[in-house]
Scaffold this active site. Structure first.
Site, PDB file in Angstrom:
ATOM      1  N   ASP A  27     -10.366  56.282 -20.859  1.00 43.18           N
ATOM      2  CA  ASP A  27     -10.143  57.681 -20.483  1.00 43.18           C
ATOM      3  C   ASP A  27      -8.895  57.847 -19.638  1.00 43.18           C
ATOM      4  O   ASP A  27      -8.672  58.885 -19.024  1.00 43.18           O
ATOM      5  CB  ASP A  27     -11.353  58.208 -19.692  1.00 43.18           C
ATOM      6  CG  ASP A  27     -12.607  58.210 -20.545  1.00 43.18           C
ATOM      7  OD1 ASP A  27     -12.485  58.478 -21.755  1.00 43.18           O
ATOM      8  OD2 ASP A  27     -13.687  57.925 -20.004  1.00 43.18           O
ATOM      9  N   HIS A 231      17.380  43.035 -21.211  1.00 43.36           N
ATOM     10  CA  HIS A 231      16.384  44.037 -20.794  1.00 43.36           C
ATOM     11  C   HIS A 231      15.145  43.341 -20.225  1.00 43.36           C
ATOM     12  O   HIS A 231      14.007  43.609 -20.610  1.00 43.36           O
ATOM     13  CB  HIS A 231      16.027  44.968 -21.959  1.00 43.36           C
ATOM     14  CG  HIS A 231      17.082  46.011 -22.197  1.00 43.36           C
ATOM     15  ND1 HIS A 231      17.043  46.908 -23.241  1.00 43.36           N
ATOM     16  CD2 HIS A 231      18.213  46.317 -21.508  1.00 43.36           C
ATOM     17  CE1 HIS A 231      18.110  47.699 -23.188  1.00 43.36           C
ATOM     18  NE2 HIS A 231      18.834  47.355 -22.145  1.00 43.36           N
ATOM     19  N   ASP A 248      18.992  46.751 -12.679  1.00 40.46           N
ATOM     20  CA  ASP A 248      19.391  47.894 -13.527  1.00 40.46           C
ATOM     21  C   ASP A 248      18.293  48.935 -13.362  1.00 40.46           C
ATOM     22  O   ASP A 248      17.179  48.757 -13.863  1.00 40.46           O
ATOM     23  CB  ASP A 248      19.523  47.430 -14.980  1.00 40.46           C
ATOM     24  CG  ASP A 248      20.052  48.525 -15.908  1.00 40.46           C
ATOM     25  OD1 ASP A 248      20.052  49.707 -15.516  1.00 40.46           O
ATOM     26  OD2 ASP A 248      20.459  48.183 -17.043  1.00 40.46           O
ATOM     27  N   ASP A 259      21.629  55.851 -14.427  1.00 43.04           N
ATOM     28  CA  ASP A 259      21.511  54.526 -15.045  1.00 43.04           C
ATOM     29  C   ASP A 259      22.551  53.631 -14.387  1.00 43.04           C
ATOM     30  O   ASP A 259      23.729  53.709 -14.725  1.00 43.04           O
ATOM     31  CB  ASP A 259      21.740  54.652 -16.560  1.00 43.04           C
ATOM     32  CG  ASP A 259      21.610  53.319 -17.280  1.00 43.04           C
ATOM     33  OD1 ASP A 259      21.175  52.330 -16.657  1.00 43.04           O
ATOM     34  OD2 ASP A 259      21.965  53.268 -18.477  1.00 43.04           O
ATOM     35  N   HIS A 338      26.901  43.142 -25.668  1.00 43.83           N
ATOM     36  CA  HIS A 338      26.433  44.528 -25.842  1.00 43.83           C
ATOM     37  C   HIS A 338      27.597  45.497 -25.728  1.00 43.83           C
ATOM     38  O   HIS A 338      28.721  45.114 -25.403  1.00 43.83           O
ATOM     39  CB  HIS A 338      25.307  44.853 -24.846  1.00 43.83           C
ATOM     40  CG  HIS A 338      25.684  44.722 -23.384  1.00 43.83           C
ATOM     41  ND1 HIS A 338      26.458  45.644 -22.728  1.00 43.83           N
ATOM     42  CD2 HIS A 338      25.362  43.772 -22.473  1.00 43.83           C
ATOM     43  CE1 HIS A 338      26.581  45.283 -21.463  1.00 43.83           C
ATOM     44  NE2 HIS A 338      25.948  44.141 -21.287  1.00 43.83           N
ATOM     45  N   HIS A 342      26.960  54.385 -23.034  1.00 43.03           N
ATOM     46  CA  HIS A 342      26.258  55.348 -23.889  1.00 43.03           C
ATOM     47  C   HIS A 342      26.272  56.693 -23.196  1.00 43.03           C
ATOM     48  O   HIS A 342      26.549  56.790 -22.004  1.00 43.03           O
ATOM     49  CB  HIS A 342      24.814  54.867 -24.139  1.00 43.03           C
ATOM     50  CG  HIS A 342      24.107  54.406 -22.886  1.00 43.03           C
ATOM     51  ND1 HIS A 342      23.479  55.268 -22.025  1.00 43.03           N
ATOM     52  CD2 HIS A 342      23.972  53.166 -22.328  1.00 43.03           C
ATOM     53  CE1 HIS A 342      22.956  54.584 -21.023  1.00 43.03           C
ATOM     54  NE2 HIS A 342      23.264  53.306 -21.162  1.00 43.03           N
ATOM     55  N   HIS A 349      19.507  56.770 -22.933  1.00 43.51           N
ATOM     56  CA  HIS A 349      20.447  56.698 -24.064  1.00 43.51           C
ATOM     57  C   HIS A 349      20.399  58.088 -24.676  1.00 43.51           C
ATOM     58  O   HIS A 349      19.540  58.395 -25.499  1.00 43.51           O
ATOM     59  CB  HIS A 349      20.042  55.616 -25.061  1.00 43.51           C
ATOM     60  CG  HIS A 349      20.235  54.230 -24.507  1.00 43.51           C
ATOM     61  ND1 HIS A 349      20.064  53.090 -25.244  1.00 43.51           N
ATOM     62  CD2 HIS A 349      20.605  53.793 -23.273  1.00 43.51           C
ATOM     63  CE1 HIS A 349      20.310  52.023 -24.498  1.00 43.51           C
ATOM     64  NE2 HIS A 349      20.625  52.426 -23.289  1.00 43.51           N
ATOM     65  N   GLU A 372      29.312  50.007 -18.495  1.00 41.32           N
ATOM     66  CA  GLU A 372      28.463  48.904 -18.046  1.00 41.32           C
ATOM     67  C   GLU A 372      28.806  47.546 -18.660  1.00 41.32           C
ATOM     68  O   GLU A 372      27.972  46.926 -19.324  1.00 41.32           O
ATOM     69  CB  GLU A 372      27.006  49.228 -18.349  1.00 41.32           C
ATOM     70  CG  GLU A 372      26.710  49.678 -19.780  1.00 41.32           C
ATOM     71  CD  GLU A 372      25.222  49.947 -19.982  1.00 41.32           C
ATOM     72  OE1 GLU A 372      24.432  49.034 -19.707  1.00 41.32           O
ATOM     73  OE2 GLU A 372      24.870  51.058 -20.416  1.00 41.32           O
ATOM     74  N   TYR A 376      27.375  37.135 -19.438  1.00 44.38           N
ATOM     75  CA  TYR A 376      26.086  36.453 -19.395  1.00 44.38           C
ATOM     76  C   TYR A 376      26.283  35.047 -19.954  1.00 44.38           C
ATOM     77  O   TYR A 376      26.555  34.891 -21.149  1.00 44.38           O
ATOM     78  CB  TYR A 376      25.045  37.210 -20.227  1.00 44.38           C
ATOM     79  CG  TYR A 376      25.042  38.701 -19.930  1.00 44.38           C
ATOM     80  CD1 TYR A 376      24.248  39.227 -18.917  1.00 44.38           C
ATOM     81  CD2 TYR A 376      25.884  39.576 -20.646  1.00 44.38           C
ATOM     82  CE1 TYR A 376      24.271  40.584 -18.622  1.00 44.38           C
ATOM     83  CE2 TYR A 376      25.909  40.932 -20.362  1.00 44.38           C
ATOM     84  CZ  TYR A 376      25.109  41.436 -19.359  1.00 44.38           C
ATOM     85  OH  TYR A 376      25.151  42.781 -19.076  1.00 44.38           O
ATOM     86  N   ARG A 394      26.142  42.271 -14.533  1.00 48.54           N
ATOM     87  CA  ARG A 394      26.494  43.551 -15.143  1.00 48.54           C
ATOM     88  C   ARG A 394      26.755  44.529 -14.014  1.00 48.54           C
ATOM     89  O   ARG A 394      26.109  44.466 -12.967  1.00 48.54           O
ATOM     90  CB  ARG A 394      25.345  44.048 -16.046  1.00 48.54           C
ATOM     91  CG  ARG A 394      25.589  45.402 -16.673  1.00 48.54           C
ATOM     92  CD  ARG A 394      24.685  45.678 -17.894  1.00 48.54           C
ATOM     93  NE  ARG A 394      23.294  45.874 -17.562  1.00 48.54           N
ATOM     94  CZ  ARG A 394      22.324  45.014 -17.811  1.00 48.54           C
ATOM     95  NH1 ARG A 394      22.611  43.864 -18.412  1.00 48.54           N
ATOM     96  NH2 ARG A 394      21.068  45.278 -17.490  1.00 48.54           N
ATOM     97  N   GLU A 396      27.258  48.742 -13.635  1.00 46.05           N
ATOM     98  CA  GLU A 396      27.110  49.967 -14.429  1.00 46.05           C
ATOM     99  C   GLU A 396      27.176  51.204 -13.535  1.00 46.05           C
ATOM    100  O   GLU A 396      26.483  51.284 -12.520  1.00 46.05           O
ATOM    101  CB  GLU A 396      25.757  49.936 -15.156  1.00 46.05           C
ATOM    102  CG  GLU A 396      25.453  51.200 -15.941  1.00 46.05           C
ATOM    103  CD  GLU A 396      24.187  51.069 -16.787  1.00 46.05           C
ATOM    104  OE1 GLU A 396      23.299  50.284 -16.430  1.00 46.05           O
ATOM    105  OE2 GLU A 396      24.101  51.772 -17.820  1.00 46.05           O
TER     106      GLU A 396
HETATM  107  N1  GLY Z   1      19.232  50.566 -18.602  1.00 46.24           N
HETATM  108  C1  GLY Z   1      19.493  50.499 -19.967  1.00 46.24           C
HETATM  109  C2  GLY Z   1      20.930  50.522 -20.224  1.00 46.24           C
HETATM  110  O1  GLY Z   1      21.690  50.205 -19.345  1.00 46.24           O
HETATM  111  O2  GLY Z   1      21.380  50.888 -21.258  1.00 46.24           O
HETATM  112 MN    MN Z   2      23.044  51.926 -19.559  1.00 43.35          MN
HETATM  113 MN    MN Z   3      21.298  50.363 -17.262  1.00 42.97          MN
END
Ligand code: GLY
Ligand code: MN
Ligand code: MN
Length: 426
Positions: A27, A231, A248, A259, A338, A342, A349, A372, A376, A394, A396
């Protein structure tokens, strides 16, 4: 929105659904979060809702919503109901959610095009397609106009959501400010022995304490080699002396999310190899931010980041060879796998096309992007100099494209080696 749809009867209508309500187990339910599209169009917060826009009709703004129900409201709280949809939310007509299937055909009669995002929920698709095919049978007998063109609503809504108006920018700034404060709190808290989940708790707790909805996506806290998992959300290991910690995390405020990623030394000071890689990522990020200007193609940010990263990888011995060739052959992807960012807004995103007519679209004022880049180096990468193995970094930030300089919404978050070490108490 009506202007985007074009003409009156015989023109285009738009049908958008709210998010489905997910049960966690038994529930117990997840907190409901409205679909970004329906929220964008209406500000309506409750589950079981749809908005139908029919520009030029007698009732152009139609809502389907949960009817008021005293016994259900005892359990789940106040419902605005059809009365609230008409009175408070300005709908020209509002009907109970349970009447959607029965009323859709008559409401769609007369429109030649329907914008609708199919493929997201089978039950909804069936309701919409049943209405269209039922209408089709009536229309063929009576000569009635009906939607004979189905257009993916995500195109239109994406284009609208891509350009943030001043009220949206103000919410993103608030989300960015809270996020910057939370990253500083994380840097202050982080030290050897503190668990990744404690850092997560500090961040997510601050998001809520400042009135945000919570994280706009699951907070990533990766100590040491966990930073190499892009991630990583397990967040259950202790931070270790001498390691870096990659965080992150972005606050969602009034449904708009920031973000941000920062990477900092658990013991307060970067080691020499860590600092070397950090300075490369930082330089690449600054170069990419500098490309976030109106009139430049979206991909210019990635190209700028890749060039600086690749030059850096050669300088420290991660890669060997000619920089142009390494870029052309995409050898940089061994350590940078990557994209550089975005769109950002209601979704982390966010909606909006990255290409127009097959080419990278030009940036325009009002767009918000993340920048970002990262590096790595897998712990078991035998080709990398040993000193760099297991390091993940990273950085960002969130950028508003303007008529002039890129506006870094998250500039309050420490980023230089000196500022990060100071925030970490190093
Ligand atoms: N936090 C997900 C990204 O940086 O795209
Ligand atoms: Mn991002
Ligand atoms: Mn991010």
């Amino acid at each position: 929105m009506f202007a985007a749809l074009g003409g009156a009867e015989g023109g285009a209508a738009l049908l958008v659904f709210g998010a489905t309500h997910a049960s966690r187990n038994g529930d117990s339910e997840y907190r409901y979060r409205q679909s970004s599209d329906l929220w964008y169009l209406s500000g309506w917060e409750d589950p079981e809702s749809a908005v139908l826009l029919r520009p030029g009709a007698d009732h152009p703004f139609v809502m389907f919503v949960q009817a008021k129900d005293r016994s259900r409201e005892v359990w789940t709280g106040f419902r605005a109901g059809v009365e609230g949809a008409r009175g408070t939310f300005g709908a020209d007509a509002a009907f109970p959610w349970s009447e959607l299937g029965a009323r859709l055909p008559e409401l769609l009669a007369g429109w030649s095009t329907l914008h609708y995002a199919w493929g997201e929920d089978g039950e909804r698709d069936r309701t919409v397609f049943r209405a269209l095919s039922g209408l089709g049978r009536v229309a063929s007998r009576n000569g009635l106009a009906m939607p004979h063109q189905l257009v993916d609503a995500r195109r239109l809504l994406g284009e609208l959501r891509l350009f943030k108006d001043p009220a949206e920018v103000a919410l993103l700034r608030r989300a960015a400010d809270i996020t910057a404060e939370a990253h500083v709190a994380a840097m202050r808290l982080g030290r050897p022995g503190v668990a990744e989940y404690e850092v997560e708790a500090e961040i997510d707790g601050l998001f809520r304490r400042r009135g945000g909805n919570g994280p706009g996506y699951t907070t990533i806290v990766g100590g040491g080699t966990n930073a190499c998992v892009l991630h990583y959300i397990t967040n259950r290991e202790p931070l270790r002396a001498g390691d870096l910690c990659l965080v992150d995390a972005g606050c969602e405020y009034a449904n708009y999310t920031a973000d941000v990623t920062r990477t900092w030394p658990v013991s307060g000071r970067f080691s020499t190899p860590q600092r070397r890689l950090y300075e490369i990522v930082l330089a690449s990020q600054l170069a990419a931010i500098d490309a976030a200007r109106a009139g430049r193609p979206y991909k210019a940010m990635h190209d700028a980041a890749v060039r600086v990263l690749t030059e850096g990888m050669v300088a420290v011995g991660l890669l060997e060879g000619d920089v142009d060739t390494l870029i052309l052959e995409e050898d940089f992807r061994r350590y940078y796998m990557h994209g550089t960012g975005h769109w950002l807004g209601l979704d982390v995103h966010d909606a909006g096309a990255y290409h127009l007519s097959g080419t990278s679209r030009l940036l325009e004022p009002g767009m918000v992007v993340t920048v970002e880049p990262g590096l790595y180096v897998a712990p078991d990468d035998a080709r990398a100099p040993e000193a760099y193995r297991g390091i993940g970094i990273r950085i960002e930030d969130d950028i508003l494209v303007t008529d002039g300089e890129p506006d870094v919404l998250t500039a309050a978050c420490p980023k230089s080696v000196k500022d990060v070490e100071a925030a970490c108490g190093g």
